[in-house]
Design an enzyme around this catalytic site. Structure first.
Site, mmCIF file in Angstrom:
data_model
loop_
_atom_site.group_PDB
_atom_site.id
_atom_site.type_symbol
_atom_site.label_atom_id
_atom_site.label_comp_id
_atom_site.label_asym_id
_atom_site.label_seq_id
_atom_site.Cartn_x
_atom_site.Cartn_y
_atom_site.Cartn_z
ATOM 1 N N GLU A 1 0.822 -1.205 0.000
ATOM 2 C CA GLU A 1 0.000 0.000 0.000
ATOM 3 C C GLU A 1 0.858 1.258 0.000
ATOM 4 O OE1 GLU A 1 -4.065 0.348 1.869
ATOM 5 O OE2 GLU A 1 -2.872 1.420 3.359
ATOM 6 N N ARG B 1 -2.860 33.416 -17.654
ATOM 7 C CA ARG B 1 -3.379 34.399 -16.701
ATOM 8 C C ARG B 1 -2.473 35.631 -16.732
ATOM 9 N NH1 ARG B 1 -7.578 36.741 -14.038
ATOM 10 N NH2 ARG B 1 -7.078 37.276 -11.871
ATOM 11 N N GLN C 1 8.834 35.306 -10.822
ATOM 12 C CA GLN C 1 9.571 34.225 -10.177
ATOM 13 C C GLN C 1 8.786 33.571 -9.047
ATOM 14 O OE1 GLN C 1 13.425 35.688 -8.990
ATOM 15 N NE2 GLN C 1 14.340 35.161 -10.964
#
Length: 382
Positions: free
Chosen positions: A245, A271, A282
């Site tokens: 798992e 955007r 940055q």
């Protein structure tokens, strides 16, 4: 170790991505809000073979090795936006179905595995208890030997798939004097067995489409042939299932992180703020660079841990290191992604806030990050 992707593996990866994108992403926001587990989607996963990836083909599984299973789960995590569904499938496969495939009797395999692989049955791992948390040594559930089998008594908690499961892999104390190592045995118990009750269903912060609950055992009789493996062999089975798992579940997170990165890059390119794309700043581009670096490291760790499951005595420490690193990388990546989207990311309709909630759980389930550090420290002789 050669982790180059074969043509067959590439076909598997692309097929799973296409399937998940096409079939599993409808109404995720509303299902998450209302905590709805959609059995129809589960059945589709079964038809695709996702519920039996690492199971021998003679029992209806796909027969994949651990590395191919890891790649397949990464593709599943990439394509499926329903993180709860991914988690439920992985819990069923890795913590329940794999142990049966590895330790089950011929009768158990013939009778149970085909229905687990097809998705007809849903499995639950019943280990955690109300007063024990991450300490299996404090287990209170008991299995008392009686004529023809055992009587199970106890309560399990935080059991993923518990409210909907058809069969439970239950761990209980058969010899208190021997404790966890040698004193715990594993049993396969059908949910319609008299005395087996589903207790409280819990509401979670994230992974809300994956049902989790309490399981109660009141003088549940299980025949001797319902024991998985040998008497007292539960600790080994449980530990091995946790290795699987921890090593493979996080592969799905790698796929999710990759999708979040691609989405964030696209958003950063389009955007515009202050006359330029936000990706030129940055503060944004460095976040993206860090996301990419974490993903690359996570993918290599996941593949290495999967390879170790079948090839190395160091599988347990590799699994714990992988689970620790990727779960925390996933959480940070989800948060970075939300920050890049800003106010839009904070809105439910944009889905990005859900990844922050869902990723928080990954540092808790399958052993918390602190538990993983304890395991790693133990391997270091500390």
């Amino acid at each position: 170790m050669d982790f180059s992707v074969s043509s067959e593996q590439r076909e598997i990866i692309e097929a799973i991505k296409r399937f998940a994108i096409r079939e599993l992403n409808q109404d995720v926001i509303s299902r998450d809000k209302d905590q709805i587990f959609d059995r129809k989607l589960w059945d589709k996963c079964g038809e695709m073979g996702l519920t039996g990836l690492a199971i021998d083909s003679e029992y209806g599984g796909m027969g994949y090795d651990a590395v191919t299973t890891s790649m397949a789960l990464e593709a599943f995590g990439y394509g499926c936006h329903d993180n709860g569904l991914v988690f439920s499938v992985c819990a069923h496969l890795l913590a329940c179905t794999v142990p049966i495939n590895k330790h089950g009797s011929q009768k158990q395999k013939n009778e149970i595995l085909p229905d687990l692989c097809s998705g007809k049955y849903i499995a639950v791992n019943a280990m955690t208890e109300p007063d024990t948390g991450s300490n299996p040594f404090a287990m209170k559930s008991t299995a008392k030997a009686v004529e023809g089998g055992y009587l199970l008594n106890g309560t399990k908690i935080f059991s993923t798939n518990g409210p909907i499961a058809d069969i439970a892999l239950v761990y209980a104390m058969t010899d208190k004097d021997k404790g966890f190592h040698g004193g715990i045995s594993a049993f396969l118990v059908r949910s319609d067995t008299p005395g087996f009750e589903v207790g409280q269903k819990f509401e979670k912060m994230g992974l809300r489409t994956s049902p989790i609950g309490e399981l109660v055992f009141n003088d549940v009789f299980v025949p001797a042939d319902a024991m998985l493996g040998a008497v007292g062999g539960g600790a080994r089975i449980f530990s091995e299932s946790m290795d699987w798992e921890r090593a493979c579940l996080v592969s799905a997170h790698v796929g999710t992180m990759q999708r979040l990165l691609e989405s964030a890059i696209s958003y950063a390119r389009t955007r515009v703020q202050g006359g330029q794309a936000i990706g030129k700043n940055q503060a944004v581009s460095h976040r993206l660079a860090s996301m990419r670096t974490r993903i690359e490291a996570s993918r290599l760790m996941a593949l290495s841990a999967a390879w170790a499951l079948e090839n190395s005595r160091m599988a347990s420490i590799n699994a714990s290191m992988t689970k620790l690193f990727i779960s925390e990388a996933y959480q940070q990546t989800a948060m970075d992604n939300l920050q890049i989207y800003g106010g839009n990311g904070f809105m439910v309709e944009c889905e990005h806030e859900r990844y922050v909630r869902d990723s928080t759980g990954c540092t808790i389930y399958s052993g918390t990050s602190d538990i993983q550090r304890n395991i790693i420290a133990g391997w270091l002789g500390l």
